[in-house]
Scaffold this motif. Structure first.
Motif, PDB file in Angstrom:
ATOM      1  N   PHE A  21       0.789  -1.152   0.048  1.00  0.00           N
ATOM      2  CA  PHE A  21       0.068   0.057   0.097  1.00  0.00           C
ATOM      3  C   PHE A  21       0.811   1.217  -0.054  1.00  0.00           C
ATOM      4  O   PHE A  21       0.484   2.284  -0.600  1.00  0.00           O
ATOM      5  N   THR A  22       1.931   0.971   0.718  1.00  0.00           N
ATOM      6  CA  THR A  22       2.836   2.318   0.659  1.00  0.00           C
ATOM      7  C   THR A  22       3.490   2.537  -0.924  1.00  0.00           C
ATOM      8  O   THR A  22       3.518   3.712  -1.353  1.00  0.00           O
ATOM      9  N   LEU A  23       3.792   1.446  -1.477  1.00  0.00           N
ATOM     10  CA  LEU A  23       4.445   1.489  -2.771  1.00  0.00           C
ATOM     11  C   LEU A  23       3.178   2.096  -3.666  1.00  0.00           C
ATOM     12  O   LEU A  23       3.497   2.962  -4.621  1.00  0.00           O
ATOM     13  N   PHE A  24       2.090   1.770  -3.455  1.00  0.00           N
ATOM     14  CA  PHE A  24       0.853   2.271  -4.425  1.00  0.00           C
ATOM     15  C   PHE A  24       0.668   3.600  -4.188  1.00  0.00           C
ATOM     16  O   PHE A  24       0.339   4.487  -5.140  1.00  0.00           O
ATOM     17  N   THR A  25       0.920   4.198  -2.891  1.00  0.00           N
ATOM     18  CA  THR A  25       0.610   5.386  -2.611  1.00  0.00           C
ATOM     19  C   THR A  25       1.945   6.248  -3.176  1.00  0.00           C
ATOM     20  O   THR A  25       1.629   7.475  -3.718  1.00  0.00           O
ATOM     21  N   LEU A  26       3.075   5.813  -3.064  1.00  0.00           N
ATOM     22  CA  LEU A  26       4.323   6.657  -3.404  1.00  0.00           C
ATOM     23  C   LEU A  26       4.801   6.575  -4.657  1.00  0.00           C
ATOM     24  O   LEU A  26       5.485   7.229  -5.061  1.00  0.00           O
ATOM     25  N   ALA A  27       4.352   5.341  -5.352  1.00  0.00           N
ATOM     26  CA  ALA A  27       4.985   5.216  -6.527  1.00  0.00           C
ATOM     27  C   ALA A  27       4.755   6.474  -7.564  1.00  0.00           C
ATOM     28  O   ALA A  27       5.671   6.932  -8.172  1.00  0.00           O
ATOM     29  N   PRO A  28       3.482   7.164  -7.696  1.00  0.00           N
ATOM     30  CA  PRO A  28       3.447   8.473  -8.452  1.00  0.00           C
ATOM     31  C   PRO A  28       4.632   9.399  -7.913  1.00  0.00           C
ATOM     32  O   PRO A  28       4.970  10.245  -8.878  1.00  0.00           O
ATOM     33  N   VAL A  29       4.458   9.285  -6.706  1.00  0.00           N
ATOM     34  CA  VAL A  29       5.235  11.058  -6.157  1.00  0.00           C
ATOM     35  C   VAL A  29       6.899  10.527  -6.656  1.00  0.00           C
ATOM     36  O   VAL A  29       7.546  11.716  -7.005  1.00  0.00           O
TER      37      VAL A  29
END
Length: 326
Positions: A21-29
């Motif tokens: 979930f952390t990857l899902f959230t930060l991937a665009p950033v």
């Protein structure tokens, strides 16, 4: 691969869910993966990923070069990713759903909150499933839990809507506009509508969406069903009498139909059934943990266990031979 089912492995699954979930959230950033509508190209691992269509339209490359770019940079990566994903599902089933999917993480958490509020993991259940936990201790039900249940669904839906928008528009712009309360009308509509739709889905159709509406889950299940030797929950039918331990717990808590494995399944499945009736199993291992808890208290080995290859085929053959509906 570490097979789930024991408390340490359950904690491992939670860590994987949090990490993904952390990857899902930060991937665009960090431009790990996203598509920028402004620039008209994708970002992959911090690098721009272009198909070269602009160069073709500008006359800088030929049609052949443009076609090769599309083949090598679009179709081949998509095909390779799909093959790897389906191959994993062919062996391990909906492993992505149970161990990684950020949506299923919300499903499990909201199920737990709703059960605290109403005694049921879903409003569509006709009656509370059980008054006790797998260890026999009573569950606490309090209608005051409805407030955190609804608030969590709204918050999670809002986060999802914002994150999805950052996959299409620059994250710095979206988060900056949110911080300064200066979203454009289109951005506000996207987040508002997305939050509303996802809130309704989280509150009313969580596991129903996973079972019947998710294409990612559907293709994993189809691949899994095609492999008779795939990883599956096996039931020790020669020790089926030990299931009476669950019935004893249920009788002490006013629910003679109690079955710990069924009660703990977030997808509302019956784990002792044949594989064909477990089409939507997410390999989350909740049923295994529940069975292990009940049987361990009696000094027995669990009745449910992970089996694969020949053991999986033998397990399915036993189900077909007996025709039992446990």
């Amino acid at each position: 691969m570490q097979l789930p089912g024991t408390p340490p492995a359950r904690q491992t699954r939670l860590r994987w869910q949090i990490a993904f979930f952390t990857l899902f959230t930060l991937a665009p950033v960090f431009n790990i993966f996203r598509f920028d509508l402004y620039d008209g190209h994708a970002w992959v691992l911090g690098l721009p990923w272009r198909l070269g269509i602009e160069d073709f339209l500008a006359g800088r490359i030929s049609g052949l070069e443009a076609g090769l770019n599309i083949l090598l940079r679009l179709f081949l990566p998509l095909i390779a990713s799909a093959v790897i994903f389906i191959a994993a599902a062919w062996r391990w089933g909906r492993f992505y759903c149970g161990w990684l999917c950020p949506h299923f993480s919300a499903v499990e958490l909201i199920n737990g909150l709703m059960r605290r509020a109403s005694g049921k993991p879903s409003i569509w259940e006709k009656q509370p499933l059980t008054a006790c936990k797998p260890d026999g201790s009573p569950r606490v039900q309090d209608t005051r839990w409805w407030l955190p249940t609804v608030l969590f669904a709204i918050t999670f839906a809002f986060v999802w809507a914002v994150v999805l928008l950052t996959y299409l528009l620059p994250p710095s712009e979206i988060y900056g506009n949110l911080w300064h309360l200066s979203l454009t009308p289109n951005q506000a509509r996207f987040i508002g509508v997305g939050t509303l739709v996802l809130t309704l889905e989280f509150l009313f159709a969580r596991h129903l969406f996973c079972r019947f509406g998710c294409a990612v889950g559907l293709f994993q299940s189809l691949a899994w069903m095609a492999n008779r030797g795939a990883l599956v929950v096996g039931f020790a039918r020669d020790r089926a009498v030990d299931c009476s331990k669950c019935q004893e717990i249920g009788q002490r808590n006013g629910n003679p139909a109690y079955a710990a494995c069924e009660t703990e399944c977030p997808m509302r499945l019956r784990p002792r059934q044949a594989k064909r009736k477990m089409f939507a199993c997410t390999q989350c291992s909740q049923c295994l943990s529940a069975c292990n808890t009940v049987q361990q208290a009696q000094g027995n080995q669990p009745l449910l266990r992970w089996v694969e290859k020949e053991a999986a085929k033998q397990n399915e053959a036993q189900v077909s031979l007996t025709g039992r509906k446990d």
